[in-house]
Design an enzyme around this catalytic site. Sequence first.
Site, PDB file in Angstrom:
ATOM      1  N   ARG A 103       9.751 -28.547  -8.315  1.00 43.90           N
ATOM      2  CA  ARG A 103       9.385 -29.192  -9.584  1.00 43.90           C
ATOM      3  C   ARG A 103      10.175 -30.490  -9.634  1.00 43.90           C
ATOM      4  NH1 ARG A 103       8.941 -26.553 -15.514  1.00 43.90           N
ATOM      5  NH2 ARG A 103       6.983 -25.964 -14.515  1.00 43.90           N
ATOM      6  N   HIS A 130      -0.037 -30.309 -12.134  1.00 44.84           N
ATOM      7  CA  HIS A 130       0.580 -28.982 -12.257  1.00 44.84           C
ATOM      8  C   HIS A 130      -0.434 -27.977 -11.703  1.00 44.84           C
ATOM      9  CE1 HIS A 130       3.208 -25.917 -13.431  1.00 44.84           C
ATOM     10  NE2 HIS A 130       3.268 -26.069 -14.735  1.00 44.84           N
ATOM     11  N   GLN A 133      -0.293 -24.155 -12.500  1.00 42.62           N
ATOM     12  CA  GLN A 133      -0.766 -23.872 -13.856  1.00 42.62           C
ATOM     13  C   GLN A 133      -2.290 -23.799 -13.876  1.00 42.62           C
ATOM     14  OE1 GLN A 133       1.255 -23.429 -16.732  1.00 42.62           O
ATOM     15  NE2 GLN A 133      -0.692 -22.636 -17.442  1.00 42.62           N
ATOM     16  N   ASP A 221      -1.500 -29.462 -24.701  1.00 41.09           N
ATOM     17  CA  ASP A 221      -0.164 -29.356 -24.112  1.00 41.09           C
ATOM     18  C   ASP A 221       0.757 -30.197 -24.999  1.00 41.09           C
ATOM     19  OD1 ASP A 221       2.002 -28.993 -22.410  1.00 41.09           O
ATOM     20  OD2 ASP A 221       1.241 -30.283 -20.804  1.00 41.09           O
ATOM     21  N   CYS A 261      -0.482 -24.333 -21.701  1.00 41.89           N
ATOM     22  CA  CYS A 261       0.364 -23.905 -20.574  1.00 41.89           C
ATOM     23  C   CYS A 261       1.718 -23.392 -21.032  1.00 41.89           C
ATOM     24  CB  CYS A 261       0.538 -25.065 -19.599  1.00 41.89           C
ATOM     25  SG  CYS A 261       1.405 -26.483 -20.290  1.00 41.89           S
ATOM     26  N   ARG A 289       0.102 -16.682 -14.374  1.00 44.68           N
ATOM     27  CA  ARG A 289       0.883 -17.492 -13.431  1.00 44.68           C
ATOM     28  C   ARG A 289       1.408 -16.602 -12.304  1.00 44.68           C
ATOM     29  NH1 ARG A 289       3.324 -22.270 -15.068  1.00 44.68           N
ATOM     30  NH2 ARG A 289       3.895 -22.387 -12.882  1.00 44.68           N
TER      31      ARG A 289
HETATM   32  N1  NVA Z   1       3.163 -31.472 -19.510  1.00 48.28           N
HETATM   33  C1  NVA Z   1       4.317 -30.628 -19.608  1.00 48.28           C
HETATM   34  C2  NVA Z   1       4.054 -29.303 -18.982  1.00 48.28           C
HETATM   35  C3  NVA Z   1       5.175 -28.310 -19.090  1.00 48.28           C
HETATM   36  C4  NVA Z   1       4.905 -27.033 -18.383  1.00 48.28           C
HETATM   37  C5  NVA Z   1       5.493 -31.323 -18.954  1.00 48.28           C
HETATM   38  O1  NVA Z   1       5.298 -31.971 -17.913  1.00 48.28           O
HETATM   39  O2  NVA Z   1       6.598 -31.231 -19.474  1.00 48.28           O
HETATM   40  N1   CP Z   2       3.911 -23.773 -18.034  1.00 46.03           N
HETATM   41  C1   CP Z   2       5.045 -23.969 -17.344  1.00 46.03           C
HETATM   42  O1   CP Z   2       5.074 -24.492 -16.223  1.00 46.03           O
HETATM   43  O2   CP Z   2       6.153 -23.495 -17.986  1.00 46.03           O
HETATM   44  P1   CP Z   2       7.661 -23.704 -17.548  1.00 46.03           P
HETATM   45  O3   CP Z   2       8.011 -25.151 -17.772  1.00 46.03           O
HETATM   46  O4   CP Z   2       8.436 -22.776 -18.448  1.00 46.03           O
HETATM   47  O5   CP Z   2       7.822 -23.346 -16.099  1.00 46.03           O
END
Ligand code: NVA
Ligand code: CP
Length: 310
Positions: A103, A130, A133, A221, A261, A289
Site C-alpha cells: 500500500r 484499489h 477492493q 467513498d 469500501c 475482501r
Molecule cells: N479512497 C480511500 C480508500 C480507503 C480504503 C483512500 O485512498 O484513502
Molecule cells: N477498504 C480498505 O482498504 O480499508 P483499509 O484502509 O482499512 O485497509
Amino acid sequence: MCSDFISILDISKETLWDLIDSAKKLKSERKKGIHHEPLRGKNLALIFEKPSTRTRISFEVGMNELGGDAIYLNANDMQLGRGEEIKDTAKVISRYVSGVMIRAFYHATIEEFAHHAEVPVINGLSDREHPCQMLADIMTIDEHFGSTEGLKVAWIGDGNNVCNSLLLASSMTGMEVKVASPPNYTPPSDVIALAQKNGGLVQLSQSPMEAAKNADVILTDTWVSMGNETERLKRIEDFKDYRVTNEIMFSANPDAVFLHCLPAHRGEEVSDEVIDGPSSLVWDEAENRLHAQKALMQYLFSKNGLTLNH
Ligand code: NVA
Ligand code: CP
C-alpha cells in the site's frame, strides 16, 4: 517475469470471473469449516506506507488460512523510510518471501517495486487504484444480484482510486458506471479514456440525483482520501452536495444497494440511515475482501509455480 496484480486490468475478464467463483467457494467452505493449505510454508510481506484495518487483517488472516504466513511491515520502520531505494528493497525482499502486497502513496512506487521484484506484487491501494477492493465489490454485487451484467452503477463523490478501479473494471463486469463528482474531482481523463477504449460504459455527471436515477448500485467513498488531509476543509465544502442520503437512495431503483469500501465518515459522504439501512451491503463487502484476496493469492502464487500440489 512475475504476474502481478497492480491494476484491475492486470487480469482478464475470464480470470476475474474465475477468481470470483473461487472466492465464493472459499467463502462457503470456510463457513462449513473446510480448509485447504495450498500456501503452506509460503510468506507474504505486507508493506504499508499508510494505515489500514481491512486490508491488513484480511491479508494476514487469508494467508494464515491458506497455510502460509504474512509479515506486516510499516514502511517507516523499514530502511525504506531512511532512504533505501525501492529497487534494492524489492530485490532483497524477493529473496525472503514468496509474494509482496504494498500500500503506497504513489502508484509509481508499486510499479517500480514490481519491476525489480522476483515475486508477485499486489497493489493494496495506491493513489490511482484499489484493485483488491474492486474484486470484493464485484463479488458482493454479483452475490446479491446473481450477475453484474447490465447493472447501472452510480458513483457519488470523489473520482478517486476506488472509483478508477470500478471504471476500469466496467468492460469486464458489463456494469454501466455513472460518476457524479464536483468539477475538480472527476476521475483522471486517461482512466476514463482507457475504460472506454476497453469497451467500458462510463459516463460523467455533476448531479448526484441524476446519476442515482434508476441505478441498481450506489457507491461512494471518503471525500478525504489518505494523502489528501491538508485539503480536508476545502474538500468538505466542495463535496457537501455529494452526500449519499435516503433521498439519493429513493432516486435509485427500489431494490438498489449501497456499497462503501470503508472506512466511512458518517455524516460526510454517507448518512447513518443509508449505511445502517436495509440497502447497505457494506459489511458483506468488507468480509468479501478476505475471500476475494484468498482466491487472488492462490491464483498468483500458483501462476508463479509456488503452490503445493495438494
Ligand atoms: N479512497 C480511500 C480508500 C480507503 C480504503 C483512500 O485512498 O484513502
Ligand atoms: N477498504 C480498505 O482498504 O480499508 P483499509 O484502509 O482499512 O485497509
